[in-house]
Write an enzyme that holds these catalytic residues in place. Structure first.
Site, short mmCIF file in Angstrom:
data_model
loop_
_atom_site.label_atom_id
_atom_site.label_comp_id
_atom_site.label_asym_id
_atom_site.label_seq_id
_atom_site.Cartn_x
_atom_site.Cartn_y
_atom_site.Cartn_z
N HIS A 1 0.85 -1.19 0.00
CA HIS A 1 0.00 0.00 0.00
C HIS A 1 0.88 1.24 0.00
O HIS A 1 1.37 1.65 1.06
CB HIS A 1 -0.91 0.01 1.22
CG HIS A 1 -1.95 -1.06 1.21
ND1 HIS A 1 -2.07 -1.99 2.23
CD2 HIS A 1 -2.90 -1.37 0.31
CE1 HIS A 1 -3.07 -2.82 1.95
NE2 HIS A 1 -3.58 -2.46 0.79
N GLN B 1 4.36 -1.57 4.44
CA GLN B 1 4.82 -2.89 4.90
C GLN B 1 3.69 -3.92 4.94
O GLN B 1 3.62 -4.73 5.85
CB GLN B 1 5.48 -2.79 6.29
CG GLN B 1 6.38 -1.59 6.51
CD GLN B 1 7.50 -1.48 5.48
OE1 GLN B 1 7.84 -2.45 4.84
NE2 GLN B 1 8.07 -0.30 5.33
N HIS B 2 2.82 -3.87 3.94
CA HIS B 2 1.73 -4.85 3.83
C HIS B 2 1.99 -5.70 2.59
O HIS B 2 1.40 -5.49 1.53
CB HIS B 2 0.37 -4.13 3.71
CG HIS B 2 0.11 -3.16 4.82
ND1 HIS B 2 -0.74 -2.08 4.68
CD2 HIS B 2 0.57 -3.12 6.10
CE1 HIS B 2 -0.79 -1.41 5.82
NE2 HIS B 2 0.01 -2.02 6.70
N ILE B 3 2.87 -6.67 2.72
CA ILE B 3 3.37 -7.45 1.58
C ILE B 3 2.31 -8.46 1.15
O ILE B 3 1.96 -9.36 1.91
CB ILE B 3 4.67 -8.17 1.95
CG1 ILE B 3 5.68 -7.19 2.54
CG2 ILE B 3 5.25 -8.90 0.75
CD1 ILE B 3 6.79 -7.85 3.33
#
Length: 533
Positions: free
Chosen positions: A314, A468-470
């Protein structure tokens, strides 16, 4: 090599998803071994590390770095573990230790919207999920009960049962944003979070430390360390410092063993009936690619050629401004409320949807750093810090990035201390995102005006932050030709290999991916227990 262990199920990765999958299976009497590449650490040590860290704005600094299980580090300088292969930087941060990356999360635990799961059908972009919202809903609720989640009931995601907990009380900042933005047509709702508003599951209520990231010092918010302990308490065996470097298969393609190194590069082998790969969306595809063989030269689970592809996160732009009244951010949760009106709509055919987050993080450090850089000192410095700490506000978005096969994780030419290739990332931004970012700037400007904003400082155009939303690197789907796993997380190519990770999400939507990954993982565990054991 020693064959030390065997179990019904081996779970690779002890983060929040893997640990809750292991917990669910172990509670049913199924023997489970969890293999975690990193070390074991406790909250007290992490909290003390943060107190002693000279880099209070570096949320990775309190966490142990182990040469045998390295993770990306960017401050004070990059360790280049995650090799940037262009054209756009993707500085993912994650933690390789028992409990995983949710040790330092903001505890936002949102459900996706029903329309997020069928955006190709509705808007002609992205791809549809192979399951419906209604199929996932019971597992969302199960995850919320385990994690202690609260939120606004009108957040757009239908519920069969109320939240298991009421939200943490509003901060003054959140209350004033809600009151002042309402005349402009903006509804500010409380964020959906796994944070205690009362004693819950043996843990205390939030007391407003404003230290949610990098570590809640009292465990008022849920994290993977709590999940790992619950799995062990239920009977799962957790082996720390076990760096899995290869999955072994038989002639039929069934996985028969996980091979791992200890910190001294001693080799070990664990066998099981079924395997669950539960590392994140970068480390999981890395292991699948590392496990290439004569039978599977492109890596395991990769007959579609999509392992590592469709990497999503994101991206964010932001606005910092001075409010015309003192709101004193820094008491209570760091990210308490948000604006959700642009998460969905026909516009998604043309530009990216997003959610706007209102920050309640203390502004003292950023204000002080900026003033010192401006050359302010003495009595004026003290006065200016006081003013900015009370009046400085910030907004950012959480924007959808569509799946793109050219955004991907690959094996790089670099190797870590154990001789294992490190991951490389190829990443870029599309016009779809740029248009969404432009719309966000328009919304920020309107919001700042309603808040009596002055001294507006927008982030640099075209330079976006990372949340950091892989997601997306091992996408689920019905067609084995364009997906890695089926609707239950079982690999198309290997009947006893399941994947439970943010990486199986086909699209990223506009919310933090953790709760959805946990819900999908619990659904996978339910299916595995019923059909494979």
């Amino acid at each position: 090599m020693t064959d030390n262990y065997s179990a019904d199920v081996v779970v690779i990765g002890s983060g929040i998803v893997g640990s809750l999958v292991a917990h669910r299976l172990a509670k049913q009497g199924i023997s489970v071994i969890i293999l975690e590449s990193g070390p074991r650490f406790d909250r007290g040590a992490i909290t003390e590390n943060f107190r002693n860290s000279p880099r209070k704005n570096d949320f990775m600094s309190p966490y142990p770095f182990s040469p045998w299980s390295p993770h990306p580090v960017y401050k004070p300088q990059s360790n280049d573990y995650l090799v940037q292969m262009g054209p756009y930087p993707y500085a993912a941060e994650y933690i390789r230790m028992v409990g995983g990356t949710t040790w330092h999360w903001a505890a936002q635990a949102w459900r996706v919207l029903p329309n997020d799961m069928k955006i190709h059908t509705l808007y002609g972009v992205g791809r549809d999920w192979p399951i419906s919202y209604d199929e996932l809903e019971p597992f969302y609720y199960e995850a919320e009960v385990k994690m202690g989640v609260s939120g606004a009931p009108n957040n757009g995601s239908p519920r069969s049962q109320p939240f298991p907990m009421e939200p943490v009380a509003e901060s003054w900042l959140q209350q004033r944003f809600r009151e002042r933005l309402a005349p402009g047509g903006y509804e500010v709702i409380v964020n959906t979070t796994a944070r205690n508003s009362r004693n819950y599951d043996g843990r205390p209520a939030c007391c407003g430390n404003n230290n949610c990231m990098p570590i809640c010092p009292i465990d008022a918010q849920y994290h993977g360390g709590i999940a790992a302990q619950a799995a062990e308490d239920a009977g799962a065996k957790l082996i720390a410092n076990a760096v899995v470097y290869r999955l072994e298969h038989d002639e039929k393609g069934r996985i028969v063993a996980a091979h791992y190194y200890d910190p001294d590069k001693g080799t070990h082998k664990v066998t099981a009936k079924n395997f669950v790969l539960a590392a994140n969306g970068i480390e999981s595809p890395k292991l699948l690619l590392l496990s290439a063989s004569d039978k599977y030269p492109q890596g395991l689970a990769n007959s579609s050629g999509t392992v590592g592809r469709n990497l999503m996160d994101h991206p964010s732009n932001s606005l910092t401004f001075d409010c015309d009244e003192p709101l004193w951010p820094g008491r209570g949760p760091m990210s308490p409320g948000s604006i959700n009106s642009l998460r969905d709509g026909a516009f998604r055919s043309d530009y990216a949807s997003f959610r706007i987050d209102i920050s309640n993080a203390s502004q003292v450090l950023s204000a002080t750093s900026a003033l010192l850089a401006e050359g302010v000192y003495g009595i004026d410095l003290d006065k200016q810090i006081n003013y900015r700490a009370a009046h400085q506000m910030s907004l950012k978005n959480v924007m959808e990035l569509l799946p793109d096969p050219e955004n991907r994780v690959v094996l790089s030419d670099r190797k870590d201390a154990l001789g294992i290739p490190t991951p490389g990332v190829i990443y870029h931004m599309s016009d779809y995102v740029h248009k969404g970012m432009a719309r966000a700037v328009e919304e920020y400007t309107k919001i700042a005006k309603l808040m009596g904003g002055s001294n507006l400082r927008f982030s640099k155009p075209g330079i976006y932050g990372n949340n950091q939303h892989i997601t997306g690197t091992m996408s689920m789907g019905n067609d084995p030709h364009d997906s890695v796993v089926d609707a239950f997380g079982r690999c198309h190519d290997h009947e006893n290999l399941f994947i439970a990770s943010t990486g199986v999400m086909p699209t990223s939507a506009t919310v933090n991916s953790t709760l959805t990954a946990v819900a999908l993982g619990l659904r996978t565990a339910d299916h595995l227990a019923k059909t494979a054991l």
